[in-house]
Design an enzyme around this catalytic site. Structure first.
Site, short mmCIF file in Angstrom:
data_model
loop_
_atom_site.label_atom_id
_atom_site.label_comp_id
_atom_site.label_asym_id
_atom_site.label_seq_id
_atom_site.Cartn_x
_atom_site.Cartn_y
_atom_site.Cartn_z
N CYS A 1 -5.54 -8.50 9.84
CA CYS A 1 -5.45 -8.94 11.23
C CYS A 1 -4.87 -10.34 11.32
O CYS A 1 -5.04 -11.14 10.41
CB CYS A 1 -6.83 -8.95 11.87
N GLU B 1 -1.35 1.13 -16.57
CA GLU B 1 -1.02 0.36 -15.36
C GLU B 1 -0.17 -0.86 -15.73
O GLU B 1 0.80 -1.19 -15.03
CB GLU B 1 -2.31 -0.03 -14.63
N GLU C 1 8.42 -1.39 -13.34
CA GLU C 1 8.92 -1.30 -11.98
C GLU C 1 9.51 -2.59 -11.46
O GLU C 1 10.42 -2.57 -10.64
CB GLU C 1 7.87 -0.73 -11.02
N LYS D 1 3.58 -1.54 -14.22
CA LYS D 1 3.89 -2.77 -13.47
C LYS D 1 5.12 -3.44 -14.07
O LYS D 1 6.01 -3.87 -13.35
CB LYS D 1 2.66 -3.66 -13.56
N ARG E 1 2.03 -9.71 8.05
CA ARG E 1 0.71 -9.41 7.49
C ARG E 1 0.37 -7.92 7.63
O ARG E 1 -0.59 -7.45 7.03
CB ARG E 1 -0.37 -10.22 8.23
N TRP F 1 -5.20 -4.88 12.01
CA TRP F 1 -5.05 -3.96 10.87
C TRP F 1 -6.40 -3.24 10.83
O TRP F 1 -7.42 -3.84 10.50
CB TRP F 1 -4.76 -4.75 9.60
N ASN G 1 -10.88 -11.42 12.66
CA ASN G 1 -10.31 -10.91 11.42
C ASN G 1 -11.44 -10.94 10.39
O ASN G 1 -12.11 -11.96 10.25
CB ASN G 1 -9.16 -11.83 10.98
N GLY G 2 -11.70 -9.82 9.73
CA GLY G 2 -12.78 -9.77 8.74
C GLY G 2 -13.62 -8.52 8.95
O GLY G 2 -13.19 -7.58 9.64
N HIS H 1 0.61 8.64 -34.91
CA HIS H 1 1.13 10.00 -34.74
C HIS H 1 2.59 10.00 -34.27
O HIS H 1 3.04 10.99 -33.72
CB HIS H 1 0.23 10.79 -33.79
N LYS I 1 7.69 1.44 -0.70
CA LYS I 1 6.26 1.17 -0.69
C LYS I 1 5.46 2.44 -0.43
O LYS I 1 4.38 2.62 -0.97
CB LYS I 1 5.95 0.10 0.37
C1 F6R Z 1 3.23 1.07 -8.12
C2 F6R Z 1 2.99 1.71 -6.85
C3 F6R Z 1 3.09 3.18 -6.77
C4 F6R Z 1 2.01 3.74 -5.87
C5 F6R Z 1 2.21 5.25 -5.66
C6 F6R Z 1 1.10 5.85 -4.83
O1 F6R Z 1 3.07 -0.31 -8.05
O2 F6R Z 1 2.72 1.06 -5.88
O3 F6R Z 1 3.04 3.76 -8.04
O4 F6R Z 1 0.77 3.49 -6.46
O5 F6R Z 1 3.43 5.47 -5.03
O6 F6R Z 1 1.05 5.26 -3.58
P1 F6R Z 1 -0.22 5.38 -2.66
O7 F6R Z 1 -1.33 4.67 -3.35
O8 F6R Z 1 0.18 4.72 -1.38
O9 F6R Z 1 -0.52 6.84 -2.50
#
Ligand code: F6R
Length: 607
Positions: free
Chosen positions: A2, A480, A487, A484, A27, A74, A100-101, A503, A602
């Site tokens: 928010c 993970e 990507e 990271k 935001r 939000w 906000n909170g 292996h 995203k």
């Molecule tokens: C990596 C990333 C993606 C998401 C994936 C699932 O940094 O952001 O691998 O994790 O596309 O997205 P959500 O969580 O929105 O279903």
């Protein structure tokens, strides 16, 4: 997250509020609104959707007042709609509040206020604040706000105005950001600097539990006991773009620094009197006894959180858990029935494969529990049980804080299920909760060590291929860490279970190969030391991430990133942060577009 803007002065307030809210759009929000004092009452205009919709409504009927508050919402409590949008108004129409909170004890306060005759219109936690301030209001607005916040538990940044008091407004904060902008014959409040940068560069940064009394010519800050606090003026030298990122170079870094807060926001509202209480989740002991198997289904980073979930739910609750990539699950005719619980994990709540996997599971009679960050998203709407992660909007394409929040949610679920199943005695259950509560401050300690990782990255950013090796929960973390890195830095990398090295993969290790090893599982430290020795014998350069207590690691790895001593069970929540920082610094060194990596979106709403 928010956004709040408030103004008191001589200018027409409506354009100032709209302009400020536009500066807070980054935001993330789903609805917006303003409350403006004019003609002895409050004009409230609010609606779901883009800010441009609010703007045209305000322009149609431009209020002439010179004091008001505005908000971008939000959604947390209650889906995004016109009624749930802020500002919220007390029953008499006198008090308007933006917030906000998260008000953690809002249900208790709501029941009390209902017993006093207050009528609630929205599903939000914020509405209690409007009624509570009115309940305490006896002609002195700041006293009413102080009495109210003394009764509120949770986090808040608040802006409060009252139609009886056209020359003043009140703001307060705890655990949610709020600043005061100091002008000449005008003053402002805002969630963040960009909202007011056009008007002033002199600000007060409010601390927790500070309350501000603003008139157009004066600003006074008080503590929770009503004593005045002398504040130092902070002169902002940033431009708007760095102000949006709170001075950080990228949203990704800003979001990593939000991890302590999002972990706290996700955990603390769910702990009442040392017991876990999962809101919006009704899964009883009887339900759990009727479940033969749990499936966890997700994509990408959310899938990696799910791998941690599998380990901990199986270990603690002793229920078999299968973890699946959503795009595989949906096409493999999974053996799902009404004796299964399907846990869906998604930050956006819109990932198509995950959504279809959910629908497929529902069709086959499974119980659904979703871990979602976006309130009112498609996955949340389709799910009978939703445990929201309170990570706020994530702007950087690479997910960081949402992953930590997903892990926090999975720990709550694992501890709750294990306790209900009688697998945790009271003492262990209490110590698990204590460990959860320690995570935010331990994450802060990890973030404070970022320079060692930065230095390591500056020496190795030219690496062509990097391996992540771990065992148990550290294997889940390695996946993970590897994703990271790939990507955002475009460096090829692979994650392997330590025991798998021999292996095949070990053939790829040669002089100078970079190997990153999270080593947080006490019972597997010796095994990992052997793995590290094996790769080092073939010339690898190793960075290990381990608890401070594992002193031997200094003698084994080339570089050791220490994390605070922590129960290995919950270590992934804090041990992922060095991996995220590593990926970040590698990408920065390579000059990559950290927040918007190539070819990625995203939210993946197509197959
Ligand atoms: C990596 C990333 C993606 C998401 C994936 C699932 O940094 O952001 O691998 O994790 O596309 O997205 P959500 O969580 O929105 O279903």
């Amino acid at each position: 997250m928010c956004g709040i803007v408030g103004y008191i002065g001589d200018k027409k307030v409506a354009p100032i509020l709209i302009n400020g809210l536009k500066k807070l759009e980054y935001r993330g929000y789903d609805s917006s609104g303003v409350a403006i004092f004019g003609d002895n009452n409050l004009d409230v205009i609010k609606c779901k959707g883009r800010l441009s919709i609010l703007e045209s409504k305000v322009l149609e009927n431009m209020p002439s007042g010179t004091m008001g508050i505005g908000h971008t919402r939000w959604a947390t409590h209650g889906e995004p709609n016109d009624v749930n949008s802020h500002p919220h108004i007390s029953n008499s129409g006198k008090i308007a509040v933006v917030h906000n909170g998260i008000i953690e004890n809002y249900l208790k306060l709501k029941e009390f206020l209902q017993s006093q005759g207050y009528d609630f219109k929205s599903d939000t936690d914020t509405e209690v604040v409007a009624h509570l301030v009115e309940y305490h209001y006896k002609g002195n607005l700041i006293e009413a706000v102080i009495e109210s916040i003394n009764e509120i538990e949770g986090s808040y940044a608040l802006g409060v105005i009252c139609s009886d008091c056209p020359t003043e407004f009140i703001a307060a904060r705890k655990d949610s950001p709020l600043i005061v902008g100091l002008g000449k014959g005008e003053n402002f409040i805002a969630s963040d600097i960009p909202a007011i940068l056009e008007y002033t560069r002199e600000i007060y940064i409010l601390e927790d539990k500070e309350i501000v009394h603003l008139t157009k010519d004066d600003v006074k800050v008080y503590n929770i006991h009503g004593a005045e606090v002398k504040k130092e003026i902070f002169n902002v030298t940033w431009d708007v773009s760095s102000a949006e990122k709170s001075g950080y170079e990228h949203f990704m870094m800003k979001e990593m620094f939000e991890e302590p807060k999002v972990i706290k926001d996700t955990i603390s509202p769910r702990i009442e009197n040392d017991k876990i209480v999962l809101d919006n989740v009704s899964i009883s002991k009887e339900d759990l006894d009727n479940i033969d198997k749990i499936y966890i289904v997700a994509c990408g980073t959310a899938y990696h959180a799910g791998v941690v979930g599998k380990y901990i739910i199986e270990k603690l609750a002793r229920i078999p858990v299968e973890i699946d990539i959503a795009s595989e699950f949906r096409y493999r005719d999974p053996l799902i029935s009404d004796r299964n619980l399907v846990i869906i994990i998604s930050q956006s709540g819109e990932t198509l494969d995950t959504l279809v996997a959910l629908k497929e599971s529902k069709k086959r009679g499974a119980k659904i529990l979703s871990i979602v960050n976006v309130v009112g998203s498609s996955i949340a709407r389709e799910s009978e049980n939703v445990l929201y992660t309170w990570a706020g909007p994530e702007i950087s394409v690479a997910s960081t804080k949402a992953y930590n929040a997903q892990l926090a949610a999975l720990y709550l679920i694992a501890f709750d299920f294990a306790y209900k199943k009688g697998r945790l005695d009271e003492a262990t259950y209490k110590s698990c909760i204590k460990e959860l509560k320690s995570l935010p401050s331990k994450t802060e300690e990890v973030l404070a060590n970022k320079e060692i990782i930065q230095k390591f990255a500056s020496q190795h950013y030219n690496a062509k291929s990097i391996f992540f090796i771990g065992r148990g929960l550290d294997y889940a973390l390695s996946m993970e860490g590897s994703l990271k890195l790939k990507e955002i830095s475009y460096i090829h990398s692979e994650a392997y279970a330590g025991g798998e090295l021999k292996h095949g993969t070990i053939a790829l290790i040669e002089k100078g190969t970079l190997v990153i090893c999270p080593v947080t599982q006490d019972d597997l430290v010796d095994k990992m030391i052997s793995n590290i020795r094996e790769v080092k014998a073939r010339g690898a350069v190793v960075m290990a991430i381990t608890q401070k207590k594992n002193k031997d690691m200094e003698k084994t790895a080339d570089v050791v990133i220490n994390i605070p001593d922590i129960d290995p069970l919950v270590a992934p929540v804090i041990a992922v942060t060095p991996l995220q920082l590593f990926a970040y610094y590698m990408a920065v060194e390579k000059g990559c577009d950290v927040d918007k990596p190539r070819n990625l979106a995203k939210s993946v709403t197509v197959e």
